[in-house]
Design an enzyme around this catalytic site. Sequence first.
Site, PDB file in Angstrom:
ATOM      1  N   GLU A  75       4.787  -6.898 -14.688  1.00 35.37           N
ATOM      2  CA  GLU A  75       5.281  -6.284 -15.708  1.00 35.37           C
ATOM      3  C   GLU A  75       5.815  -4.710 -15.276  1.00 35.37           C
ATOM      4  O   GLU A  75       4.562  -3.757 -15.518  1.00 35.37           O
ATOM      5  CB  GLU A  75       4.628  -6.022 -17.098  1.00 35.37           C
ATOM      6  CG  GLU A  75       5.375  -5.330 -18.182  1.00 35.37           C
ATOM      7  CD  GLU A  75       4.238  -4.997 -19.347  1.00 35.37           C
ATOM      8  OE1 GLU A  75       3.153  -5.073 -19.175  1.00 35.37           O
ATOM      9  OE2 GLU A  75       5.179  -4.628 -20.268  1.00 35.37           O
ATOM     10  N   LYS A  96       7.819  -9.724 -16.749  1.00 35.47           N
ATOM     11  CA  LYS A  96       7.958  -9.076 -18.013  1.00 35.47           C
ATOM     12  C   LYS A  96       8.766  -7.882 -17.911  1.00 35.47           C
ATOM     13  O   LYS A  96       8.182  -7.081 -16.903  1.00 35.47           O
ATOM     14  CB  LYS A  96       6.356  -8.685 -18.666  1.00 35.47           C
ATOM     15  CG  LYS A  96       6.500  -8.391 -19.971  1.00 35.47           C
ATOM     16  CD  LYS A  96       5.278  -8.512 -20.915  1.00 35.47           C
ATOM     17  CE  LYS A  96       5.320  -7.643 -22.140  1.00 35.47           C
ATOM     18  NZ  LYS A  96       4.053  -7.930 -22.815  1.00 35.47           N
TER      19      LYS A  96
HETATM   20  P1  13P Z   1       5.457  -3.921 -27.031  1.00 33.93           P
HETATM   21  O1  13P Z   1       6.055  -5.252 -27.318  1.00 33.93           O
HETATM   22  O2  13P Z   1       4.790  -3.165 -28.155  1.00 33.93           O
HETATM   23  O3  13P Z   1       6.168  -2.917 -26.063  1.00 33.93           O
HETATM   24  O4  13P Z   1       4.273  -4.453 -25.923  1.00 33.93           O
HETATM   25  C1  13P Z   1       4.329  -5.380 -24.977  1.00 33.93           C
HETATM   26  C2  13P Z   1       3.543  -5.007 -24.104  1.00 33.93           C
HETATM   27  O5  13P Z   1       2.719  -5.581 -23.527  1.00 33.93           O
HETATM   28  C3  13P Z   1       3.767  -3.621 -23.252  1.00 33.93           C
HETATM   29  O6  13P Z   1       2.599  -3.662 -22.040  1.00 33.93           O
END
Ligand code: 13P
Length: 332
Positions: free
Chosen positions: A176, A218
Amino acid sequence: MNNLNETAKALVAPGKGLLAADESLHTADKRLTEYGIEAGPEMRRQYRNLFLAASGAEQHLSGVILFEETLGQTADDGTAFPALLKAHGIVPGIKVDKGTEAMAESQDELITNGLIGLAERLVSYRAQGARFTKWRAVIRIDGDRLPTNHALLENAKRLASYAHIAQEAGLVPILEPEVLLGGNHSRLRAKEVITETLKAVFAAVEDQAVDRTAVLVKTAMALSGSESGKKDTPEEVAESTLEALIAAVPKEVPGIVFLSGGQSADQATDNLRAIALRAKEMDAPWPLTFSYARALQGEALALWQGKSEHIAAAQEAFISRLAKVAAASEGR
Ligand code: 13P
């Protein structure tokens, strides 16, 4: 390694997605306080219970990303949270990075920590039931000044190191690199930065012999910066987001999930629907779905207010939003 590919595919099964319930202790307390709820370990447990024990969530959730504290906590009925999820056919996952700090060489940018001792921690997370993991890097846009190439490369290297270690430990890594919404940049600038970021990540993945058939990505959607004053249409978001993903993510990757990133629940739903529709038209090579925290939890938290008499209404709001987001992931 095959098992990891199967787990990754199960996490992006049609009509399902992830709940990111992995706010750090600090962020979870902040979230509770924002909604007028007392902070601390017991209220954090009740907060997790609200979402993880909500009946019917399993129809729409393939997995939940937990924070370390929750992995060791129990639901109201005494079941350990990972066991509760597993009993409902939801795969438990765990955020494994240790958060960010300012980069020594570029003080306005962040680097994510957590590689030291990671292999040992993963052994115990797996024993506690986790089957996948997440590492979040944070990339900030400031006009043409940020991100620096250095920040992209260093964060990408650590993401790939983490992914290698997670795969060795028998856990699917979610990579991510979150490109933040904050700033006054254009949607096209966001698209460009998301593209460069993901290209850097996959170059590092290649360098470090990470199996790209056994990871998930992600990412943020490509959106105009939150201070730009511009509101993108869902079709614009879909077009730019898919252009970035097609340019940077290898087709062997089993799936891509989106964070909500500060969008309203409705925006995050509408944009996901447009992305799903456009992806179908383009015959995009990967399943695409949600991995939301705020967009799935905000409405329920506002109703709950930490009070037991509001649990039913809050869970109903959560399931209702979850059903809409899951439908959106199929273009409905
Ligand atoms: P949000 O959907 O609130 O952006 O959070 C997702 C997430 O895991 C951010 O690291």
